[in-house]
Motif scaffolding. Structure first.
Motif, PDB file in Angstrom:
ATOM      1  N   SER A  67       0.824  -1.213   0.000  1.00  0.00           N
ATOM      2  CA  SER A  67       0.000   0.000   0.000  1.00  0.00           C
ATOM      3  C   SER A  67       0.856   1.259   0.000  1.00  0.00           C
ATOM      4  O   SER A  67       0.377   2.340  -0.358  1.00  0.00           O
ATOM      5  CB  SER A  67      -0.934   0.007   1.217  1.00  0.00           C
ATOM      6  N   ARG A  68       2.119   1.129   0.352  1.00  0.00           N
ATOM      7  CA  ARG A  68       3.014   2.299   0.341  1.00  0.00           C
ATOM      8  C   ARG A  68       3.280   2.773  -1.078  1.00  0.00           C
ATOM      9  O   ARG A  68       3.707   3.917  -1.285  1.00  0.00           O
ATOM     10  CB  ARG A  68       4.324   1.956   1.058  1.00  0.00           C
ATOM     11  N   ILE A  69       3.036   1.883  -2.069  1.00  0.00           N
ATOM     12  CA  ILE A  69       3.143   2.316  -3.469  1.00  0.00           C
ATOM     13  C   ILE A  69       1.834   2.000  -4.204  1.00  0.00           C
ATOM     14  O   ILE A  69       1.824   1.747  -5.403  1.00  0.00           O
ATOM     15  CB  ILE A  69       4.346   1.662  -4.184  1.00  0.00           C
ATOM     16  N   ASP A  70       0.732   1.999  -3.438  1.00  0.00           N
ATOM     17  CA  ASP A  70      -0.615   1.792  -3.996  1.00  0.00           C
ATOM     18  C   ASP A  70      -0.802   0.420  -4.630  1.00  0.00           C
ATOM     19  O   ASP A  70      -1.466   0.288  -5.668  1.00  0.00           O
ATOM     20  CB  ASP A  70      -0.944   2.889  -5.025  1.00  0.00           C
ATOM     21  N   VAL A  71      -0.239  -0.616  -4.010  1.00  0.00           N
ATOM     22  CA  VAL A  71      -0.435  -2.003  -4.451  1.00  0.00           C
ATOM     23  C   VAL A  71      -1.083  -2.774  -3.317  1.00  0.00           C
ATOM     24  O   VAL A  71      -0.652  -2.675  -2.166  1.00  0.00           O
ATOM     25  CB  VAL A  71       0.909  -2.668  -4.830  1.00  0.00           C
ATOM     26  N   ARG A  72      -2.133  -3.521  -3.633  1.00  0.00           N
ATOM     27  CA  ARG A  72      -2.744  -4.414  -2.643  1.00  0.00           C
ATOM     28  C   ARG A  72      -2.991  -5.762  -3.302  1.00  0.00           C
ATOM     29  O   ARG A  72      -3.324  -5.836  -4.480  1.00  0.00           O
ATOM     30  CB  ARG A  72      -4.066  -3.843  -2.110  1.00  0.00           C
ATOM     31  N   PHE A  73      -2.806  -6.806  -2.491  1.00  0.00           N
ATOM     32  CA  PHE A  73      -3.015  -8.153  -2.987  1.00  0.00           C
ATOM     33  C   PHE A  73      -4.327  -8.721  -2.466  1.00  0.00           C
ATOM     34  O   PHE A  73      -4.887  -8.263  -1.472  1.00  0.00           O
ATOM     35  CB  PHE A  73      -1.847  -9.062  -2.603  1.00  0.00           C
ATOM     36  N   LEU A  74      -4.792  -9.755  -3.145  1.00  0.00           N
ATOM     37  CA  LEU A  74      -6.080 -10.359  -2.855  1.00  0.00           C
ATOM     38  C   LEU A  74      -6.217 -10.762  -1.394  1.00  0.00           C
ATOM     39  O   LEU A  74      -7.227 -10.467  -0.740  1.00  0.00           O
ATOM     40  CB  LEU A  74      -6.267 -11.588  -3.751  1.00  0.00           C
ATOM     41  N   ASP A  75      -5.211 -11.431  -0.836  1.00  0.00           N
ATOM     42  CA  ASP A  75      -5.357 -11.922   0.527  1.00  0.00           C
ATOM     43  C   ASP A  75      -5.430 -10.788   1.540  1.00  0.00           C
ATOM     44  O   ASP A  75      -6.102 -10.887   2.562  1.00  0.00           O
ATOM     45  CB  ASP A  75      -4.225 -12.902   0.878  1.00  0.00           C
ATOM     46  N   GLU A  76      -4.754  -9.655   1.267  1.00  0.00           N
ATOM     47  CA  GLU A  76      -4.823  -8.526   2.186  1.00  0.00           C
ATOM     48  C   GLU A  76      -6.229  -7.932   2.217  1.00  0.00           C
ATOM     49  O   GLU A  76      -6.729  -7.539   3.277  1.00  0.00           O
ATOM     50  CB  GLU A  76      -3.815  -7.453   1.776  1.00  0.00           C
ATOM     51  N   ASP A  77      -6.878  -7.843   1.076  1.00  0.00           N
ATOM     52  CA  ASP A  77      -8.221  -7.271   1.015  1.00  0.00           C
ATOM     53  C   ASP A  77      -9.254  -8.172   1.678  1.00  0.00           C
ATOM     54  O   ASP A  77     -10.171  -7.697   2.342  1.00  0.00           O
ATOM     55  CB  ASP A  77      -8.625  -7.021  -0.446  1.00  0.00           C
ATOM     56  N   LEU A  78      -9.120  -9.480   1.501  1.00  0.00           N
ATOM     57  CA  LEU A  78     -10.137 -10.404   1.984  1.00  0.00           C
ATOM     58  C   LEU A  78      -9.813 -11.004   3.346  1.00  0.00           C
ATOM     59  O   LEU A  78     -10.722 -11.402   4.080  1.00  0.00           O
ATOM     60  CB  LEU A  78     -10.327 -11.539   0.971  1.00  0.00           C
ATOM     61  N   ILE A  79      -8.543 -11.114   3.683  1.00  0.00           N
ATOM     62  CA  ILE A  79      -8.129 -11.762   4.923  1.00  0.00           C
ATOM     63  C   ILE A  79      -7.761 -10.746   5.995  1.00  0.00           C
ATOM     64  O   ILE A  79      -8.288 -10.757   7.097  1.00  0.00           O
ATOM     65  CB  ILE A  79      -6.932 -12.711   4.685  1.00  0.00           C
ATOM     66  N   GLY A  80      -6.810  -9.862   5.680  1.00  0.00           N
ATOM     67  CA  GLY A  80      -6.321  -8.896   6.660  1.00  0.00           C
ATOM     68  C   GLY A  80      -4.809  -8.804   6.612  1.00  0.00           C
ATOM     69  O   GLY A  80      -4.133  -9.606   5.984  1.00  0.00           O
ATOM     70  N   ARG A  81      -4.268  -7.834   7.316  1.00  0.00           N
ATOM     71  CA  ARG A  81      -2.815  -7.607   7.320  1.00  0.00           C
ATOM     72  C   ARG A  81      -2.122  -8.675   8.151  1.00  0.00           C
ATOM     73  O   ARG A  81      -2.616  -9.112   9.174  1.00  0.00           O
ATOM     74  CB  ARG A  81      -2.492  -6.226   7.902  1.00  0.00           C
ATOM     75  N   HIS A  82      -0.938  -9.075   7.687  1.00  0.00           N
ATOM     76  CA  HIS A  82      -0.156 -10.056   8.433  1.00  0.00           C
ATOM     77  C   HIS A  82       1.323  -9.732   8.288  1.00  0.00           C
ATOM     78  O   HIS A  82       1.695  -8.732   7.643  1.00  0.00           O
ATOM     79  CB  HIS A  82      -0.473 -11.477   7.973  1.00  0.00           C
ATOM     80  N   LEU A  83       2.173 -10.561   8.862  1.00  0.00           N
ATOM     81  CA  LEU A  83       3.604 -10.240   8.945  1.00  0.00           C
ATOM     82  C   LEU A  83       4.268 -10.116   7.580  1.00  0.00           C
ATOM     83  O   LEU A  83       5.248  -9.376   7.442  1.00  0.00           O
ATOM     84  CB  LEU A  83       4.324 -11.308   9.774  1.00  0.00           C
ATOM     85  N   LEU A  84       3.791 -10.848   6.578  1.00  0.00           N
ATOM     86  CA  LEU A  84       4.429 -10.789   5.255  1.00  0.00           C
ATOM     87  C   LEU A  84       3.950  -9.612   4.425  1.00  0.00           C
ATOM     88  O   LEU A  84       4.388  -9.457   3.289  1.00  0.00           O
ATOM     89  CB  LEU A  84       4.168 -12.097   4.490  1.00  0.00           C
ATOM     90  N   ALA A  85       3.057  -8.788   4.974  1.00  0.00           N
ATOM     91  CA  ALA A  85       2.548  -7.641   4.211  1.00  0.00           C
ATOM     92  C   ALA A  85       2.646  -6.354   5.015  1.00  0.00           C
ATOM     93  O   ALA A  85       1.912  -5.401   4.751  1.00  0.00           O
ATOM     94  CB  ALA A  85       1.097  -7.892   3.799  1.00  0.00           C
ATOM     95  N   THR A  86       3.555  -6.318   5.997  1.00  0.00           N
ATOM     96  CA  THR A  86       3.707  -5.131   6.827  1.00  0.00           C
ATOM     97  C   THR A  86       5.178  -4.803   7.026  1.00  0.00           C
ATOM     98  O   THR A  86       6.054  -5.659   6.884  1.00  0.00           O
ATOM     99  CB  THR A  86       3.047  -5.317   8.204  1.00  0.00           C
TER     100      THR A  86
END
Length: 393
Positions: A67-86
């Motif tokens: 999200s720092r460069i305006d990119v989001r992946f499917l699992d982040e939108d449907l599941i939630g934030r986790h260690l591999l996306a923060t």
């Protein structure tokens, strides 16, 4: 720099990616590529050199939070934030909360249970004389361990395997989406069930209760994201560690004989298995938050970077004769569990399961050998493992 369409090498990447990465390394440690199956025009950087990969994994300028460069992946939108996306400070906070519940002491307490599950699986498998090692041991051991650890009911585990495999090695965009949607719904219900049920001795219940000194706790979305990550990463990688490790031994009878003759070599053999054909071929995406150089190549702000773990492990500048499988090799420094702040939280558990499964198998099946060709390799650049491994004993 020339853009390389990896789609042209899709078949070779599936069956023998190391040959492709070797040719790329001859031309340099970093390349601009279009991954197989990517949308037309999409580009990423691929790191194939060991030193460059190790540095990239620990470089704070390469973010995990898209999200720092305006990119989001499917699992982040449907599941939630986790260690591999923060990234820090959010990553620091999440890892600190999870580490309070997922301790080394907790992993060590699992040792007798991991051995019991392994013995039970082999009791069921060995009388047949032949079978599929993935379906009989490599998959059911880690999925049983992680589901028991998190408190997932036994009746739900078979369905979970299908969903999990589709997430990490999708057969189509639609099937991947459907799998993530179903997982999100399931985990939401599981967490709510545990909240209503009250205190229980499982990791997910502990995560629900875990509170930092300042009163901070995981939100409902963060709990779902952590459960998702622990369930997926907590078993898919170990399946491939066991499967790939046994396959490497069976393809190298001299090494197998040496290990049988001295089981004291087992710990080192596991590390060589992780280097030689590790369970994760390419680390999940990173994003340049500012312009930087990797191996002399300029990466612009906003560009995507893939770090090739499997490629790095076959770099002859780091490991002599890197294509040789040698259980006596000093494999320290391999990147199978990552490097830096994103080093895998579950590495001790994966090693425990790998040592227990492979060591017990070799002791109880002294005539173990291949019984035909292994199944297909998993598609995509993320995971490295076979769908089946026919063996007899």
């Amino acid at each position: 720099m020339e853009r390389i369409d990896l789609g042209e090498y899709a078949e070779e990447l599936l069956h023998d990616p190391h040959a492709v990465y070797a040719r790329l390394r001859e031309r340099g440690p970093v390349h601009r590529v279009c991954p197989p199956g990517a949308d037309e025009g999409y580009e990423s950087w691929l790191v194939v050199g060991y030193e460059e990969a190790r540095a990239a994994l620990a470089d704070p300028r390469l973010a995990k939070d898209g999200s720092r460069i305006d990119v989001r992946f499917l699992d982040e939108d449907l599941i939630g934030r986790h260690l591999l996306a923060t990234d820090p400070p959010q990553h620091t906070r999440l890892r600190g909360l999870v580490a309070r519940a997922f301790t080394m002491r907790r992993v060590e307490r699992l040792r007798p249970r991991v051995q019991q599950i392994t013995d039970d699986l082999l009791d069921e498998m060995l009388p047949a004389g032949r079978g599929d090692l993935i379906g009989s041991l490599a998959y059911p051991l880690p999925i049983t361990v992680i589901c028991e650890l998190l408190g997932v009911p036994e009746m739900d585990r078979d369905g979970f395997r299908e969903l999990s495999t589709e997430v990490v090695a999708p057969t189509s965009p639609q099937s991947e989406y459907d799998a993530v949607v179903r997982l999100a719904g399931y985990l939401t219900e599981l967490i709510e069930d545990k909240r209503r049920a009250g205190p229980a001795d499982d990791l997910l219940s502990d995560l629900i209760r875990t509170t930092a000194e300042d009163g901070d706790r995981l939100s409902a979305e963060e709990l779902r994201g952590m459960a998702y990550l622990l369930l997926i990463a907590g078993h898919e990688t170990t399946v491939n560690l066991i499967g790939n490790g046994v396959l490497a031994l069976l393809n190298h009878p001299g090494q197998l004989a040496a290990l049988r003759a001295d089981m004291g070599l087992l710990d080192g053999a596991i590390e060589e298995m992780l280097r030689y054909e590790g369970p994760v071929e390419t680390a999940t995406f990173r994003y340049a938050t500012e312009a930087l150089r990797i191996g002399g190549t300029r990466i612009e702000q906003g560009e995507h970077v893939m770090v090739g773990l499997g490629a790095a492990h076959r770099d002859g500048d780091r490991y002599a004769e890197p294509d040789r499988f040698d259980i006596r090799r000093d494999s320290r420094g391999h990147l199978a569990f990552g490097h830096g702040i994103h080093y895998c939280l579950g590495a001790p558990l994966a090693r425990l399961e790998g040592r227990t499964a492979i060591g017990t198998l070799l002791r109880r099946a002294p005539a173990l050998t291949l019984d035909g060709h292994p199944g297909d390799w998993l598609p995509g650049l993320l995971m490295r493992g076979v769908r089946s491994l026919p063996v007899r004993w």
